[in-house]
Every structure is written in C-alpha cells, then in structure tokens.
Design an enzyme around this catalytic site. Structure first.
Site, PDB file in Angstrom:
ATOM      1  CE1 TYR A 186      -4.240   1.683   0.541  1.00  0.00           C
ATOM      2  CE2 TYR A 186      -2.844   3.207   1.757  1.00  0.00           C
ATOM      3  CZ  TYR A 186      -4.036   2.913   1.138  1.00  0.00           C
ATOM      4  OH  TYR A 186      -5.048   3.839   1.115  1.00  0.00           O
TER       5      TYR A 186
ATOM      6  CE1 TYR B  40      -4.790   5.409  -1.722  1.00  0.00           C
ATOM      7  CE2 TYR B  40      -6.530   7.051  -1.689  1.00  0.00           C
ATOM      8  CZ  TYR B  40      -5.721   6.136  -1.028  1.00  0.00           C
ATOM      9  OH  TYR B  40      -5.871   5.938   0.323  1.00  0.00           O
TER      10      TYR B  40
END
Length: 384
Positions: free
Chosen positions: A289, A339
């Site tokens: 991440y 994103y």
C-alpha cells in the site's frame, strides 16, 4: 480472523476494473456495477450465483442497490470493513473466511470511488470530529498527508531515511506504471530532478510522495477451492490473511504507542506469517500500500523483509524494480496507476500469479498484498 481453516481453502477466480482517470462521468454505483460484472465475466460465473459481498465502510454503493442492479441471488453473507485503505485486503479475507465456514459460496469484494472528482472526507466540517481527530486537526494536521509527514520526519530523524530513499519508491512505482496502459501515469516518466524540485505537499512529502486523485472501481470474485477448479481462469489461492490494530493505536500519527514507527503492519504481519507455510523470503513479488512513499519502507520492516530501521536502505540499488530483491507495485500502485483505496493492488497481485501483468515477474508463484499502513490494516498472502 484467518486461522488454519482458511489456508488455501478459497481462491480469487475473477477480477474486473473500470478505466481510471481524474474525472469519470459515471457515478460510483454505475462504476461499481461495471467492475463487478467484469469480474464475474472473467470468472465465468453468473450474477445470480453470488451470495456473499464485502466492501468498505466508506463505500457509497450499498449491498441492496448493487444486488438489485447487477442481479444477485439471495445473499447469505455481507460485511463492510473500516479505516479506508486499511480495509482492502480484509474485504477478500472476510469473504474467504465466510466461504470456508460455509456462510457463502460465491463472494464479490469491490471498491468504487470518485476521489479525483469527488469530495475529500476531511472537508466535511458539519460532522463532529472523531476522538483521535480532535487531537490533530485543530492543530493543523488536516489531511492524511500532514499526519504521515510527521511520521516520515521521525523516521528520517531516527534511522537516516532520506529523500533519495523515498524517490526510489516513487520511481519504482512510476516505472511500472509506464509499462501499464491502464495506469493514469502510463505516458509520464519520472526523473530524479522532477522529484527533487517538485512542490511540497506537507514537508518532507513532496508532490510525488503522494498518491493520485482518481475516479474508478475494481472488484474480485472469491470461491471455494473445489469450485475454483471449474472456473474460467487460473485460480489464485488465499494462503493466509490477517488484520492488524495494535494496542493503543492512534490513527496515522500513532501518538500513544511506545514506538510510533511500529505501526499496524507489525501486528498484521505476526498473524499473517503465523498461519502461513511461507516466510518473507518466499515472496516473489509484493503489492504494498502506497498512499505515501514512506509507507513502503515502513511496511518492508513490518512484514519482515528487512530489519528494524533498514527500510530506507532496502530500496537502494534497484531493489524494488523488476529484477531487484523484491519488485513492488507492478501495476504502478496508488502512486502511479490509480488510487482506489488499495484495491488495485489486490487485482495486480492476481495478475502476477496468473502471469498476465504488464510488468510480469518471471515464474512468480507467491505475492504479498498489503493494505494501508498507519491505520488499522490488513494483508493477504496469495499463491498460485
């Protein structure tokens, strides 16, 4: 959540996504439907067979509306996971646990978001701040970038992590996006000069240390091991899964922990490896991440790829690139592909183990996927 009963008992058999862009005309519900239908088509499974759902608490498309629009059958399991990007892997993990326990047979996890053209969660001043934010936002830590900037500055101070190390992360993600036609940054290379001269977003984080602002949606389909053998695609097995919320955790700044730099990744990692037949040394590729560049070296430490304080040094000499010690975010990640709260990392992990990534790691059979470090998090260990 994920003990011996989940190990290799389920598999991801379908993935789907929409286009990614700063602005898409369709609403979040429509984008969600498109991603879910694409994932089911990929798996060769009819919508009416779906009986389990999992998504994020921040997801605007609810189960009832999605089920009606797509044409699901009777649902016997549905759940939502909190903490934004920390929930990405947990959505898959909860489906895997439900299917392994007999609560569902075909599960769909999804995330649809208009972050590029929509509102920012922290701009809603009509809502009373949760308790942690009452100790940060009135004093200037308004955005996630401001909170992670504080954590990054401490990381730099204590362990000598430098902007060059953060650039190594940004460059690896951009290089992989430059190979991925679906990535927002597909045709936009990044240089060291561009990085070093870009504007501050929240010092020491510059423009290229921050994730993209993107509209888009993704989904995946999870079924039991036996069913997976009959699906249209090569199954990718959920070998181990975990969530992690450390004691006395306080959001991204981690104020109350004895050591703010040992965040939720450390808690999730202990559980993940405890229930796995594999170790960090067995991982061929990782999707880590990356809402901010600093989260990758912190996660490398938390998940055991290097010792405490060595995350910055780990990025040197092309370690994160194709052919390096641990190639990461091979679709471009949140920094350079899109994103969408980390769900693209799940789908990219599946592509790697199918052998269909645009930046394929030869012979990859294991992939670690992580959710947001700095918030209560989750992780998946996938294998082919």
């Amino acid at each position: 959540m994920a003990g011996p009963g989940i190990k290799d008992a389920t598999a991801i058999v379908g993935i789907g996504q929409t286009a990614f862009a700063r602005h898409l005309a369709e609403d979040e519900k429509t984008l969600a439907c498109r991603a879910v239908l694409a994932a089911l088509d990929d798996a060769g499974i009819a919508p009416a067979e779906v009986d389990g759902l999992a998504s994020y608490t921040m997801e605007e498309t609810d189960e009832v509306e999605l089920a009606k629009a797509v044409g699901f059958g009777d649902l016997t399991f549905f759940s939502k996971v909190g903490y934004g990007g920390g929930g990405s892997c947990a959505t898959v993990a909860q489906l895997a646990a439900a299917i392994a326990a007999g609560q569902a047979t075909v599960g769909v996890a999804w995330r649809s978001r208009k972050r590029g053209s929509g509102k920012r969660p922290w701009t809603d001043t009509a809502v009373q701040l949760p308790t942690p934010a009452q100790w940060t936002r009135p004093f200037g830590l308004l955005r996630p970038a401001d909170e992670i900037a504080m954590l990054t500055r401490r990381y730099m101070h204590e362990y000598g992590v430098s902007r060059d190390h953060l650039f190594n992360v940004a460059l690896a993600c951009r290089n992989r996006a430059n190979q991925n036609p679906a990535a927002v940054m597909y045709d936009r290379p990044l240089t060291r000069e561009m990085y070093m001269t870009s504007r501050w977003i929240s010092e020491p984080l510059c423009l290229y240390d921050n994730c993209l602002e993107t509209d888009g949606a993704l989904a995946c389909v999870v079924v039991g091991r036996e069913r997976a053998r009959d699906c249209a695609t090569r199954p990718v097995y959920v070998h181990s899964a975990a969530q992690g919320l450390p004691a006395q955790h306080h959001g991204m700044v981690n104020y109350w922990n004895d050591d703010p730099l040992t965040g939720p990744a450390w808690t999730a990692a202990r559980h993940l490896w405890k229930h796995a037949d594999l170790t960090p040394q067995d991982v061929d590729v990782a999707q880590i991440y990356d809402a901010f560049t600093a989260l990758i070296p912190l996660s490398l430490e938390g998940y055991g790829f290097c010792a405490r304080g060595e995350g910055g040094a780990f990025t040197e000499q092309g370690a994160l690139e194709i052919g390096g010690r641990l190639p990461v975010n091979t679709g471009g990640g949140g920094l350079s592909e899109a994103y969408v709260h980390g769900f693209n990392l799940v789908n990219e992990g599946v592509k790697q183990l199918r052998g269909t990534s645009t930046a394929q790691i030869p012979g990859a059979t294991t992939c670690l996927v992580t959710a947001g470090e700095g918030v209560p998090t989750s992780a998946l260990l996938l294998r082919s």
